[in-house]
Write an enzyme that holds these catalytic residues in place. Sequence first.
Site, PDB file in Angstrom:
ATOM      1  N   LYS A  29       0.834  -1.206   0.000  1.00  0.00           N
ATOM      2  CA  LYS A  29       0.000   0.000   0.000  1.00  0.00           C
ATOM      3  C   LYS A  29       0.870   1.259   0.000  1.00  0.00           C
ATOM      4  CE  LYS A  29      -3.813   2.458   0.533  1.00  0.00           C
ATOM      5  NZ  LYS A  29      -3.470   3.704   1.189  1.00  0.00           N
TER       6      LYS A  29
ATOM      7  N   GLU B 251       0.767   6.717  -6.769  1.00  0.00           N
ATOM      8  CA  GLU B 251      -0.359   7.649  -6.851  1.00  0.00           C
ATOM      9  C   GLU B 251       0.130   9.103  -6.882  1.00  0.00           C
ATOM     10  OE1 GLU B 251      -3.225   8.977  -3.371  1.00  0.00           O
ATOM     11  OE2 GLU B 251      -3.762   6.964  -4.081  1.00  0.00           O
TER      12      GLU B 251
END
Length: 300
Positions: free
Chosen positions: A173, A180
């Site tokens: 993550k 991102e």
Amino acid sequence: MRLGFIGLGRMGANMVRRLVRDGHEIHVYNRTPEKSKEIEGEGEGAKAFFSIADLVASLEKPRAVWVMVPAGDATEAQIDELLEHLEPGDTIVDGGNTNFHDDVRRYAELKAKGIQYVDAGVSGGIWGLKVGFCLMVGGDAEAVDPLVPIFTTLAPEDGYLHVGGPGAGHYVKMVHNGIEYGLMQAYAEGFEIMHASDYHLDLHAISGLWGQGSVVRSWLLELLTDALAKDQDLAELKGWVADSGEGRWTVQEAIDHDVPAPVITLSLLTRFRSRQDDSYGAKVLAALRNEFGGHAVKST
């Protein structure tokens, strides 16, 4: 399945709603009691509790409790309180944005007490209730496997994966969020170039166009299209961009392993710059140009 759930923020509350909608019985606790009452009042499936002791006592052994609170001190404090009531064989799931180094330490500490630990990286934001949450799960198989019904309910089809041992879920993550940052920065720079163009482009229409078959189409681009539909100049927004910490950890991991990651690193540094009203470094540059070349400067 019956699950304890602590933390009913925007993401946590929607996770509970999705679980209840699929028939799970979720026992909830939130530091603010009103939120627990709100979730319980939405229908059958969620039961509110107003102390950790009562929440744990309501669960069948072996118990599983999902912690969905801000990473760091808040998560540490919540787990410490849970440990006062849990017993060997019980499981704690940390779904926050925890540093994977903390997961590895915590796993060893809990294992010594007979408590199982699972780290779950969760992506999906406020849209997760409708489309599902992407789940990156780390931990021992004996701890993860009993929770698969929970994971499959929360995730869309093929949106859950047991990625590795303790800490692996939050590690993946972390890198996900670093990527991102880079994607968002690329869109930001491209649309700023077009915004400055002499062509007076319709940026809302262009973002929608690129969502149709273009190689740069993505969910992030769809969200940008929605934002530009309101105001393509984004006049009401201030260009102040926070970071959750995971971009920093991704960059540090790249440094630790001698991996060049210039895009992610520069996107992180750009976020830092966005939070400076008037950069001291920029003042230094202006002063130097004035000193050596007599170049014009703007004064306050």
